[in-house]
Design a protein around this motif. Structure first.
Motif, short mmCIF file in Angstrom:
data_model
loop_
_atom_site.label_atom_id
_atom_site.label_comp_id
_atom_site.label_asym_id
_atom_site.label_seq_id
_atom_site.Cartn_x
_atom_site.Cartn_y
_atom_site.Cartn_z
N PHE A 284 0.80 -1.23 0.00
CA PHE A 284 0.00 0.00 0.00
C PHE A 284 0.83 1.28 0.00
O PHE A 284 0.33 2.34 0.34
CB PHE A 284 -1.00 0.01 1.16
CG PHE A 284 -1.94 -1.16 1.13
CD1 PHE A 284 -2.94 -1.23 0.19
CD2 PHE A 284 -1.79 -2.21 2.03
CE1 PHE A 284 -3.80 -2.32 0.15
CE2 PHE A 284 -2.64 -3.30 1.99
CZ PHE A 284 -3.65 -3.36 1.05
N ILE A 285 2.10 1.20 -0.41
CA ILE A 285 2.91 2.41 -0.58
C ILE A 285 2.69 2.94 -1.99
O ILE A 285 2.39 4.11 -2.19
CB ILE A 285 4.41 2.12 -0.33
CG1 ILE A 285 4.67 1.76 1.12
CG2 ILE A 285 5.27 3.30 -0.76
CD1 ILE A 285 4.62 2.90 2.09
N VAL A 286 2.85 2.08 -2.97
CA VAL A 286 2.66 2.46 -4.36
C VAL A 286 1.39 1.79 -4.85
O VAL A 286 1.23 0.57 -4.73
CB VAL A 286 3.87 2.00 -5.22
CG1 VAL A 286 3.63 2.33 -6.68
CG2 VAL A 286 5.14 2.62 -4.71
N HIS A 287 0.51 2.59 -5.37
CA HIS A 287 -0.77 2.06 -5.88
C HIS A 287 -0.70 1.99 -7.39
O HIS A 287 -0.06 2.79 -8.05
CB HIS A 287 -1.93 2.95 -5.46
CG HIS A 287 -2.07 3.03 -3.98
ND1 HIS A 287 -2.61 2.02 -3.23
CD2 HIS A 287 -1.74 4.00 -3.10
CE1 HIS A 287 -2.60 2.36 -1.95
NE2 HIS A 287 -2.07 3.57 -1.85
N SER A 288 -1.38 1.02 -7.92
CA SER A 288 -1.42 0.88 -9.37
C SER A 288 -2.84 0.52 -9.78
O SER A 288 -3.70 0.28 -8.95
CB SER A 288 -0.44 -0.19 -9.84
OG SER A 288 -0.83 -1.44 -9.33
N PHE A 289 -3.03 0.48 -11.05
CA PHE A 289 -4.32 0.11 -11.60
C PHE A 289 -4.17 -1.27 -12.23
O PHE A 289 -3.77 -1.38 -13.38
CB PHE A 289 -4.79 1.14 -12.64
CG PHE A 289 -4.88 2.52 -12.07
CD1 PHE A 289 -5.95 2.87 -11.27
CD2 PHE A 289 -3.89 3.45 -12.31
CE1 PHE A 289 -6.04 4.13 -10.73
CE2 PHE A 289 -3.98 4.72 -11.77
CZ PHE A 289 -5.05 5.06 -10.97
N PRO A 290 -4.46 -2.31 -11.46
CA PRO A 290 -4.17 -3.66 -11.96
C PRO A 290 -5.04 -4.11 -13.13
O PRO A 290 -4.63 -4.95 -13.89
CB PRO A 290 -4.42 -4.55 -10.75
CG PRO A 290 -5.34 -3.78 -9.88
CD PRO A 290 -5.04 -2.32 -10.14
N LEU A 291 -6.21 -3.51 -13.29
CA LEU A 291 -7.10 -3.94 -14.36
C LEU A 291 -7.02 -2.93 -15.49
O LEU A 291 -7.32 -1.76 -15.32
CB LEU A 291 -8.55 -4.03 -13.86
CG LEU A 291 -9.57 -4.45 -14.89
CD1 LEU A 291 -9.27 -5.87 -15.38
CD2 LEU A 291 -10.95 -4.40 -14.31
N ALA A 292 -6.56 -3.39 -16.63
CA ALA A 292 -6.49 -2.53 -17.80
C ALA A 292 -7.22 -3.22 -18.94
O ALA A 292 -6.89 -4.35 -19.32
CB ALA A 292 -5.03 -2.28 -18.17
N LEU A 293 -8.22 -2.56 -19.45
CA LEU A 293 -8.98 -3.11 -20.56
C LEU A 293 -8.59 -2.37 -21.83
O LEU A 293 -8.56 -1.14 -21.85
CB LEU A 293 -10.48 -2.95 -20.32
CG LEU A 293 -11.04 -3.67 -19.10
CD1 LEU A 293 -12.51 -3.34 -18.94
CD2 LEU A 293 -10.85 -5.16 -19.20
N VAL A 294 -8.30 -3.12 -22.86
CA VAL A 294 -7.92 -2.52 -24.13
C VAL A 294 -8.86 -3.06 -25.21
O VAL A 294 -9.02 -4.27 -25.34
CB VAL A 294 -6.45 -2.87 -24.48
CG1 VAL A 294 -6.08 -2.30 -25.83
CG2 VAL A 294 -5.52 -2.37 -23.40
N PHE A 295 -9.45 -2.15 -25.92
CA PHE A 295 -10.32 -2.54 -27.02
C PHE A 295 -9.72 -2.01 -28.31
O PHE A 295 -9.32 -0.86 -28.39
CB PHE A 295 -11.73 -1.93 -26.84
CG PHE A 295 -12.45 -2.46 -25.64
CD1 PHE A 295 -13.11 -3.66 -25.72
CD2 PHE A 295 -12.45 -1.77 -24.45
CE1 PHE A 295 -13.78 -4.16 -24.61
CE2 PHE A 295 -13.11 -2.24 -23.34
CZ PHE A 295 -13.78 -3.45 -23.43
#
Length: 126
Positions: free
Chosen positions: A70-81
């Protein structure tokens, strides 16, 4: 057996799409706390957490600090269309020339133009 598989699949889903993957970094937190505890035997877990989460400092072990949960947050879900550029659309126009009789609206045969227009006329004294 179904319940176990359901729990495993739900766990995989939640770890891959939410911040729950941060919990997998807890062993790094424990190791880092033990390193700090070796350097300063009086350090408690609470003071360690305050030092790293409440008032973070860029010190010699900054790289290790960034690996803590919980120090560095990321966006684990990436949707690409993507759209395939080779897709073509054809529009075919078909004109129907059959003659049909007029379709009346539900009230057209009962429509009295004079009655409706007389509403907007001022009253007359006969």
């Amino acid at each position: 057996m179904r319940k176990f598989i359901s729990i495993i699949l739900l766990s995989f889903y939640l770890v891959s799409t939410t911040e729950l993957y941060q919990l997998l970094k807890i062993p790094i937190l424990i190791e880092h706390f033990m390193e700090h505890n070796e350097q300063n035997a009086e350090m408690t877990l609470i003071s360690f957490l305050k030092m790293h989460y409440d008032h973070p400092v860029k010190d010699a072990d900054y790289q290790t600090d960034q690996k803590l949960p919980f120090i560095v947050h990321s966006f684990p879900l990436a949707l690409v269309f993507t759209i395939n550029p080779d897709i073509t659309f054809e529009v075919k126009k078909q004109i129907i020339t059959d003659h049909h009789e007029k379709i009346y609206s539900y009230d057209e045969p009962f429509y009295d133009k004079d009655a409706l227009n007389s509403i907007w006329q001022p009253p007359k004294n006969y």
